[in-house]
Write an enzyme that holds these catalytic residues in place. Structure first.
Site, PDB file in Angstrom:
ATOM      1  N   HIS A   1       0.799  -1.225   0.000  1.00 12.39           N
ATOM      2  CA  HIS A   1       0.000   0.000   0.000  1.00 12.39           C
ATOM      3  C   HIS A   1       0.833   1.279   0.000  1.00 12.39           C
ATOM      4  O   HIS A   1       0.293   2.369  -0.054  1.00 12.39           O
ATOM      5  CB  HIS A   1      -0.926   0.024   1.221  1.00 12.39           C
ATOM      6  CG  HIS A   1      -0.195   0.284   2.513  1.00 12.39           C
ATOM      7  ND1 HIS A   1       0.491  -0.697   3.183  1.00 12.39           N
ATOM      8  CD2 HIS A   1      -0.015   1.423   3.226  1.00 12.39           C
ATOM      9  CE1 HIS A   1       1.051  -0.178   4.260  1.00 12.39           C
ATOM     10  NE2 HIS A   1       0.766   1.111   4.314  1.00 12.39           N
TER      11      HIS A   1
HETATM   12  C1  UD1 Z   1      -1.494   5.996   6.602  1.00 14.09           C
HETATM   13  C2  UD1 Z   1      -0.071   6.155   7.098  1.00 14.09           C
HETATM   14  C3  UD1 Z   1       0.821   4.967   6.776  1.00 14.09           C
HETATM   15  C4  UD1 Z   1       0.148   3.647   7.075  1.00 14.09           C
HETATM   16  C5  UD1 Z   1      -1.150   3.623   6.305  1.00 14.09           C
HETATM   17  C6  UD1 Z   1      -1.874   2.320   6.539  1.00 14.09           C
HETATM   18  C7  UD1 Z   1       0.600   8.491   7.146  1.00 14.09           C
HETATM   19  C8  UD1 Z   1       1.506   9.515   6.595  1.00 14.09           C
HETATM   20  N1  UD1 Z   1       0.583   7.318   6.526  1.00 14.09           N
HETATM   21  O1  UD1 Z   1      -1.639   6.439   5.307  1.00 14.09           O
HETATM   22  O2  UD1 Z   1       1.986   5.057   7.578  1.00 14.09           O
HETATM   23  O3  UD1 Z   1       0.991   2.591   6.683  1.00 14.09           O
HETATM   24  O4  UD1 Z   1      -1.974   4.672   6.758  1.00 14.09           O
HETATM   25  O5  UD1 Z   1      -3.055   2.273   5.822  1.00 14.09           O
HETATM   26  O6  UD1 Z   1      -0.055   8.751   8.119  1.00 14.09           O
HETATM   27  N2  UD1 Z   1      -9.171   4.981   2.849  1.00 14.09           N
HETATM   28  C9  UD1 Z   1     -10.323   4.272   3.024  1.00 14.09           C
HETATM   29  N3  UD1 Z   1     -10.766   4.078   4.298  1.00 14.09           N
HETATM   30  C10 UD1 Z   1     -10.121   4.558   5.358  1.00 14.09           C
HETATM   31  C11 UD1 Z   1      -8.924   5.255   5.177  1.00 14.09           C
HETATM   32  C12 UD1 Z   1      -8.464   5.463   3.904  1.00 14.09           C
HETATM   33  O7  UD1 Z   1     -10.957   3.834   2.073  1.00 14.09           O
HETATM   34  O8  UD1 Z   1     -10.567   4.368   6.492  1.00 14.09           O
HETATM   35  C13 UD1 Z   1      -8.649   5.237   1.505  1.00 14.09           C
HETATM   36  C14 UD1 Z   1      -8.575   6.698   1.156  1.00 14.09           C
HETATM   37  O9  UD1 Z   1      -9.731   7.146   0.557  1.00 14.09           O
HETATM   38  C15 UD1 Z   1      -7.361   6.754   0.261  1.00 14.09           C
HETATM   39  C16 UD1 Z   1      -6.475   5.719   0.837  1.00 14.09           C
HETATM   40  O10 UD1 Z   1      -7.317   4.776   1.494  1.00 14.09           O
HETATM   41  O11 UD1 Z   1      -7.669   6.335  -1.018  1.00 14.09           O
HETATM   42  C17 UD1 Z   1      -5.485   6.352   1.776  1.00 14.09           C
HETATM   43  O12 UD1 Z   1      -5.108   5.446   2.731  1.00 14.09           O
HETATM   44  P1  UD1 Z   1      -3.589   5.326   3.228  1.00 14.09           P
HETATM   45  O13 UD1 Z   1      -2.634   5.032   2.150  1.00 14.09           O
HETATM   46  O14 UD1 Z   1      -3.693   4.395   4.356  1.00 14.09           O
HETATM   47  O15 UD1 Z   1      -3.267   6.826   3.573  1.00 14.09           O
HETATM   48  P2  UD1 Z   1      -2.778   7.479   4.816  1.00 14.09           P
HETATM   49  O16 UD1 Z   1      -3.915   7.627   5.783  1.00 14.09           O
HETATM   50  O17 UD1 Z   1      -2.116   8.723   4.401  1.00 14.09           O
END
Ligand code: UD1
Length: 371
Positions: free
Chosen positions: A208
């Site tokens: 991811h």
């Molecule tokens: C964060 C953390 C990272 C961790 C990751 C695990 C930071 C800088 N990064 O990434 O260290 O390894 O989480 O997942 O804090 N989404 C959903 N549902 C949710 C949350 C996100 O569908 O509950 C989707 C969003 O719409 C987006 C993507 O997932 O498309 C982003 O998720 P992710 O890559 O986890 O982003 P961060 O929250 O930045």
């Protein structure tokens, strides 16, 4: 607010934090510590797959404060900082507790510092030395702003020492090795390492990191290498797909990506819960991952990990051969073969403690809060 008790405000918000916070909350719920825990959930992760299911599966305390934040990293950072400052004003905690390296962690460190509340950082001292990762920036800044730092390993303490963060450097500053709360959680849920089943023909894949999945060309490179290496060995790839990765797979392969030939050897799943991951870890030959936490969980369950990155903050794992770095898709074959031909031995090393980090942290926290 609770006379005779010390109050801490725990900040959580993203998937990797649930497993750590659950272990300490369980210990602190015992009144013997004299510590009242309040919990703020930043809302960084919000969906059932990424948040809700873990909170109930791991029996985390209900959040006393729940923020609603944007998905844009800059906007959400500001919103989290503001929300945490507001909660600090209400709860008047004696310390703020932070886990790991996400944006929620840094928001907590900044907000607490601005409010003059001491910061406690759990999982301190880790470095990948890759400043293109937001997590690396979050770790460095959070460690700088912290007063009580709990390190999962001796290597993490050594790293803080090199950076001048040592006990006594400021009067309240204290650095300690506590072991890893993720081990507490794994053992609490009954996961003991299992011998490799003779007929094991699967690997567990998670991917991811933006550096691996955001560029469609690179993502296709990984998927093709993974599919090729698995099918060549007659293995299945168990792949719980992170929402970020799923969005990018649509871009890379089109809306019908799940039926693309490249996924013939894959068993695709929605993002998995904690107990599903533990179950799969018992069944697979190897773990292929770019996640920090899963590298360690593989070690806890005595499974070799191929780390789909060019660096890891869990240096003990690669130094001692429990994990192997694989920076590029074309290196996958060699990494997998190394792990098959020379499987790691001596899994019984206590690199991250013995599953009692929660009690160690609670003891120090109590004496430090009453200093
Ligand atoms: C964060 C953390 C990272 C961790 C990751 C695990 C930071 C800088 N990064 O990434 O260290 O390894 O989480 O997942 O804090 N989404 C959903 N549902 C949710 C949350 C996100 O569908 O509950 C989707 C969003 O719409 C987006 C993507 O997932 O498309 C982003 O998720 P992710 O890559 O986890 O982003 P961060 O929250 O930045």
């Amino acid at each position: 607010m609770h006379k005779g008790l010390k109050t801490i405000l725990t900040i959580i918000g993203a998937r990797p934090q649930w497993m750590k916070a659950a272990a300490l909350s369980r210990v602190l719920s015992d009144t013997q510590w004299g510590i009242k825990e309040r919990v703020l959930h930043t809302g960084q992760h919000y969906s059932h797959d990424m948040a809700g299911r873990f909170l109930s599966e791991l029996d985390l305390p209900k959040a006393d404060h729940l923020l609603n934040v944007s998905q844009d990293p800059a906007e959400r950072m500001g919103q989290m900082m503001g929300g945490i400052m507001h909660a600090i004003e209400q709860d008047q905690p004696d310390a703020v507790i932070l886990y790991g390296d996400t944006d929620s962690t840094l928001a907590g460190a900044w907000a607490a510092s601005r409010c003059g509340v001491p910061v406690v950082h759990i999982e301190a001292g880790l470095r990948s030395f890759d400043r293109s990762m937001p997590e690396e920036i979050n770790r460095i800044l959070t460690d700088q702003l912290s007063s009580l730092l709990f390190c999962p390993s001796n290597a993490a303490v050594d790293q803080l020492t090199r950076e001048g963060i040592v006990t006594g450097q400021r009067p309240e500053l204290r650095v300690e090795v506590s072991g890893d709360l993720m081990l507490d959680t794994a053992r609490h849920h009954g996961s003991e390492p299992l011998p490799l089943p003779a007929d094991a023909d699967a690997v567990l894949l998670t991917m991811h990191r933006p550096a691996n999945v955001d560029d469609p060309h690179r993502l296709r490179g990984w998927i093709e290498a993974i599919g090729t290496q698995a099918s060549k060995r007659g293995w299945r790839v168990i792949f719980p797909v992170h929402p970020r990765t799923a969005k990018n797979l649509v871009i890379a392969y089109g809306p019908d990506w799940k039926n693309a030939d490249a996924f013939d050897s894959f068993e695709l799943h929605a993002p998995a819960g904690y107990l599903d991951m533990l179950k799969w870890l018992g069944e697979v030959r190897q773990v292929w991952t770019d996640s920090g936490g899963l590298q360690k969980e593989a070690f806890f369950m005595h499974r070799p990990a191929v780390v789909l990155r060019d660096a890891t903050e869990w240096v003990e794992l690669t130094d001692l051969g429990f994990a192997c770095l694989c920076a590029e898709p074309m290196a996958l074959d060699a990494c997998v073969e190394t792990m098959e031909e020379m499987p790691p031995a001596h899994w019984d090393k206590d690199l991250y403690g013995t599953g009692k980090a929660g009690v160690a942290i609670a003891k120090t926290l109590r004496s430090w809060l009453n200093r």
